[in-house]
Design a protein around this motif. Structure first.
Motif, mmCIF file in Angstrom:
data_model
loop_
_atom_site.group_PDB
_atom_site.id
_atom_site.type_symbol
_atom_site.label_atom_id
_atom_site.label_comp_id
_atom_site.label_asym_id
_atom_site.label_seq_id
_atom_site.Cartn_x
_atom_site.Cartn_y
_atom_site.Cartn_z
ATOM 1 N N ASP A 1 -7.945 -12.128 -12.055
ATOM 2 C CA ASP A 1 -7.250 -11.769 -11.411
ATOM 3 C C ASP A 1 -6.053 -12.012 -12.429
ATOM 4 O O ASP A 1 -5.278 -13.390 -12.067
ATOM 5 C CB ASP A 1 -6.525 -12.742 -10.149
ATOM 6 N N LYS B 1 -2.343 -10.715 -11.812
ATOM 7 C CA LYS B 1 -1.901 -11.149 -11.701
ATOM 8 C C LYS B 1 -1.272 -12.046 -10.596
ATOM 9 O O LYS B 1 -0.680 -12.776 -10.269
ATOM 10 C CB LYS B 1 -1.648 -9.849 -10.226
ATOM 11 N N LYS C 1 1.705 -14.842 -10.958
ATOM 12 C CA LYS C 1 2.550 -15.275 -9.472
ATOM 13 C C LYS C 1 1.816 -17.121 -9.324
ATOM 14 O O LYS C 1 3.308 -18.149 -8.539
ATOM 15 C CB LYS C 1 1.759 -14.100 -8.349
ATOM 16 N N SER D 1 0.775 -4.250 -15.890
ATOM 17 C CA SER D 1 0.820 -4.137 -13.705
ATOM 18 C C SER D 1 0.576 -4.841 -13.279
ATOM 19 O O SER D 1 1.675 -5.134 -12.195
ATOM 20 C CB SER D 1 -0.307 -2.699 -13.692
ATOM 21 N N ALA D 2 0.118 -5.634 -13.979
ATOM 22 C CA ALA D 2 -0.389 -7.047 -13.910
ATOM 23 C C ALA D 2 0.925 -7.866 -13.441
ATOM 24 O O ALA D 2 1.371 -8.476 -13.318
ATOM 25 C CB ALA D 2 -1.523 -7.903 -14.435
ATOM 26 N N ALA D 3 1.685 -7.791 -14.366
ATOM 27 C CA ALA D 3 3.169 -8.810 -15.043
ATOM 28 C C ALA D 3 4.147 -8.174 -14.292
ATOM 29 O O ALA D 3 4.667 -8.887 -14.277
ATOM 30 C CB ALA D 3 3.495 -8.428 -16.576
ATOM 31 N N SER E 1 4.177 -6.317 -11.432
ATOM 32 C CA SER E 1 4.007 -7.599 -10.627
ATOM 33 C C SER E 1 4.518 -8.766 -9.886
ATOM 34 O O SER E 1 4.849 -9.295 -8.988
ATOM 35 C CB SER E 1 2.182 -7.119 -9.331
ATOM 36 N N ALA E 2 4.367 -10.064 -10.635
ATOM 37 C CA ALA E 2 4.998 -10.894 -11.264
ATOM 38 C C ALA E 2 6.586 -11.439 -11.882
ATOM 39 O O ALA E 2 6.719 -12.412 -11.376
ATOM 40 C CB ALA E 2 3.605 -11.675 -11.873
#
Length: 305
Positions: free
Chosen positions: A179, A181, A185, A203-205, A207-208
């Motif tokens: 995970d 993301k 975070k 996409s993970a970055a 969101s963070a």
């Protein structure tokens, strides 16, 4: 059939090539997947270092024959001799080898332009670098640290993470983290994202990212273009910026020149250490491209002549 030695034209210099740096773009170009598609047949090789051995007519002798220089071309550098506009060549510091010079321009130039000119990275900000042990990613770690950022390096496996740590990364994360993301975070989020990989990691970055975060798209080594939800950009006041280093040659070459001047000064001061994982003879250049394709290389692959 052996090609003839090229004759430098007006404004050009001819170089006897000593070393050529391979880039992921060389591989994409050979596959017909790069934004520039030269007519076939073509010779790969985008960045080179060597000695000027002749000048064309009416070419200023600012860099006379015998000068050690490096240069950049859209392709064609994997050759014994190359002609190039003399104005685009840079003289090498005495402390820089041909191999280091061939590994320097595109990787360091891309990262410096992305972080300093586009994202305007500030001291104290948090920088996330994907592909952090690769050709451009490793230079982003090094330059980001020099610019005063806290650097999070993301790469696959302990060996590559250790290389990123040695280049200055403060925190390392394995790209296979289940995970990503959540991991980002948990670290408090990021201000600037440097992404030469694309795909799900982007996409993970996103969101963070903290409010007013800046995301740099440098390339798509994963083969996947990321989806960018515009509503997320709006709500968090985020910016997504593309960076194609070679494009500046056509519309703002002075920006490249100024950037390289800064980078060469940093090198001369001992602040930059080009990482070359493989140095191969000219006959083995296909092996060099395969090292990039299979992601076995860290830093740069250099071909010597």
């Amino acid at each position: 059939m052996q090609a003839s030695v090229p004759t430098p034209q007006t404004g050009q210099a001819r170089l006897k090539i000593a070393a050529v740096g391979l880039n992921f773009a060389d591989l994409l170009m050979a596959q017909g997947k790069y934004q520039e598609r030269p007519n076939l047949p073509f010779t790969p090789g985008m960045e080179f270092a060597g000695i000027i051995d002749a000048l064309g007519p009416e070419t200023p002798d600012t860099l006379p024959p015998g000068t050690r220089v490096a240069g950049f071309a859209s392709h064609g550098a994997l050759a014994e001799y190359v002609t190039a506009p003399a104005a685009t060549l840079i003289a090498l510091p005495d402390s820089m080898s041909f191999q280091q010079a061939a590994a320097f321009q595109i990787a360091y130039g891309t990262s410096h332009l992305a972080l300093a000119h586009k994202a305007r990275l500030q001291p104290g900000e948090t920088l996330l670098v994907f592909g952090a042990a690769g050709g451009v990613g490793l230079t982003a770690v090094e330059i980001g640290k020099r610019m005063g950022a806290t650097v999070i390096a993301c790469a696959r496996g302990p060996e590559k993470l250790e290389i990123a740590r040695a280049a200055g990364a403060d925190i390392t994360i394995d790209s296979d983290t289940p995970d990503l993301k959540a991991a980002l975070k948990a670290l408090g989020g990021v201000d600037v994202v440097y992404d030469p990989v694309g795909g799900p990691a982007f996409s993970a970055a996103l969101s963070a990212c903290r409010p007013e975060g800046r995301l740099l798209t440098i390339g798509f080594a994963s083969g996947q273009l990321p989806d960018i939800p515009a509503n997320h950009l709006l709500v968090k006041n985020l910016s997504v910026m593309g960076l194609y280093w070679g494009g500046y040659l056509t519309f703002a070459p002075q920006i490249l020149t100024d950037s390289l001047r800064t980078l060469l000064q940093w090198f001369s001061e001992g602040g930059l250490r080009p990482h070359i994982s493989h140095e191969l003879p000219f006959a083995d250049y296909l092996q060099g491209l395969d090292l990039l394709k299979t992601r076995q290389a860290t830093g740069k692959v250099v071909i010597t002549l």
